[in-house]
Design a protein around this motif. Structure first.
Motif, PDB file in Angstrom:
ATOM      1  N   CYS A 137     -24.458 116.532 -25.334  1.00 30.68           N
ATOM      2  CA  CYS A 137     -23.813 116.366 -26.372  1.00 30.68           C
ATOM      3  C   CYS A 137     -23.201 117.413 -27.496  1.00 30.68           C
ATOM      4  N   HIS A 272     -22.975 115.560 -34.773  1.00 29.63           N
ATOM      5  CA  HIS A 272     -22.849 114.786 -33.764  1.00 29.63           C
ATOM      6  C   HIS A 272     -23.392 113.141 -33.888  1.00 29.63           C
ATOM      7  N   ASN A 308     -21.306 106.274 -30.195  1.00 29.74           N
ATOM      8  CA  ASN A 308     -21.598 107.716 -29.541  1.00 29.74           C
ATOM      9  C   ASN A 308     -20.818 107.945 -28.345  1.00 29.74           C
ATOM     10  N   THR A 313     -17.593 113.324 -30.246  1.00 31.70           N
ATOM     11  CA  THR A 313     -18.012 112.834 -31.607  1.00 31.70           C
ATOM     12  C   THR A 313     -17.767 113.795 -32.460  1.00 31.70           C
ATOM     13  N   VAL A 314     -18.082 114.928 -32.484  1.00 36.29           N
ATOM     14  CA  VAL A 314     -17.898 115.881 -33.643  1.00 36.29           C
ATOM     15  C   VAL A 314     -16.479 116.333 -33.662  1.00 36.29           C
ATOM     16  N   SER A 341     -24.933 119.824 -33.471  1.00 37.49           N
ATOM     17  CA  SER A 341     -25.166 118.814 -32.577  1.00 37.49           C
ATOM     18  C   SER A 341     -26.486 118.999 -31.874  1.00 37.49           C
TER      19      SER A 341
END
Length: 355
Positions: A137, A272, A308, A313-314, A341
């Motif tokens: 991630c 994240h 998610n 996501t970021v 993250s």
């Protein structure tokens, strides 16, 4: 001559299919040993929402793949930066599962997702190097760190960093954790700028593999009737929670200490979007390391509506805040914020950035 790595353009692609918690009400959720849960699905879903904060998530339509999502986000970022795409030196794409077509569990990474996105963009310049990174991630944050290295070394002036994923296609529908994952893409143009105050100030990265390597892994379906060799994304949720809570704040502190910026200057933390309760606990513990209280509106969240989407996501969250699309959140010239993250590997990274 001082060279800074500056984010000059951002973009995202949020898929159109909305999957609400109520859509899981008739799913047959099973324990790891294949036994049914004692609770009804209404209870399972309500507990899930209370812990993760997720109310709905987005899935890609069947005609789209990971590279399509990354392409759409990239077009938006290039347009936002106002650059000639032929001047891009590197295209760095973070993902974890490659190109997974709808109704298929097979991953396709030949050619790379970055090469596919360069192809879709129509970039002719052979000196524009396209490659993928697999870093769980935290992949997009790591891609930004690599772009910073290229820029500081003089190897690049413009980089396109993308995080794209279609996690909905690699989940076991019998696993309640399948409700966490979603699809999406975020992209960023990072440019070399001379004698400016904004840009990346510092970063920190760590990878722990002795005991933590397989907290996220590929495993068989919880449905014992499935005798195929198909594997799905699996995770040890409690282990990941404990690992993140203990180690992410420490990595963020390392990055902030290296930047020379005081904790009071931090205006936003883009973390994240994995689990709302976990993210809140991480930020609280981070401020505790500085014996400070968590400021109001320090941590924008998109997980309630978007779920998610891993590497996406970021950058997606950052783009939404930048565009004024997250209530009670904005960024202004001179603001300092942190990207952070945690994910498979297990790996953690953090960047301190002045806007």
């Amino acid at each position: 001559m001082k060279i800074q790595s500056v984010i000059t353009g951002t973009g995202n692609y949020i898929p159109s299919v909305i999957k609400k918690n109520s859509d899981f009400i008739n799913h047959n959720f099973l324990n790891e040993d294949g036994s049914p849960f004692e609770q009804e699905n209404e209870v399972i879903i309500e507990k899930f929402k209370a812990i993760t904060g997720i109310e709905e998530r987005r899935y890609a339509t069947d005609d789209l793949t990971t590279s399509d999502l990354g392409y759409f986000a990239s077009k938006n970022a290039i347009e936002d930066a106002g650059i000639d795409q032929e001047e891009i030196d590197y295209i760095i794409v973070a993902h974890n599962f490659g190109e997974v077509k709808a109704n298929s569990i097979q991953s396709d990474m030949l050619p790379s997702i970055a090469a596919r996105i360069k192809h879709k963009l129509g970039i002719k310049n052979p000196s524009c190097v396209a490659f993928d990174i697999l870093f769980g991630c935290p992949g997009w944050v790591q891609g930004v760190i690599q772009a910073e290295a290229f820029i500081k070394s003089g190897m690049a002036k413009k980089c396109l960093v993308i995080g794209a994923e279609t996690l909905s296609r690699v989940v076991d529908k019998f696993d309640r954790d399948s409700m966490i994952f979603s699809d999406g893409a975020g992209a960023t143009i990072i440019e070399a700028k001379e004698e400016v105050e904004e840009g990346i100030l510092s970063h920190a990265v760590r990878t722990d593999t002795v005991d933590e390597c397989y907290y996220l892994y590929y495993g068989k379906s919880y449905n014992e009737a499935d005798t195929s060799d198909t594997s799905y994304i699996k995770m040890l949720g409690r282990k990941i929670y404990e690992y993140g809570l203990f180690n992410v704040p420490a990595a963020m502190k390392v990055a902030l200490d290296k930047s020379g910026v005081d904790i009071s200057e931090v205006k936003k933390i883009f973390i994240h979007q994995a689990n709302e309760k976990m993210d809140e606990a991480i930020v609280k513990r981070f401020y505790r390391l500085f014996k400070s209280k968590v400021p109001e509106h320090i941590m924008p969240m998109s997980i309630r509506e978007l779920g998610n989407s891993s590497v996406a996501t970021v950058p997606t969250l950052f783009d939404l805040v930048k565009r004024g699309e997250i209530e009670n959140h904005e960024i202004n010239k001179g603001d300092v914020f942190i990207f952070a993250s945690v994910g498979a590997g297990m790996s953690i990274n953090a960047i301190v950035y002045r806007y």
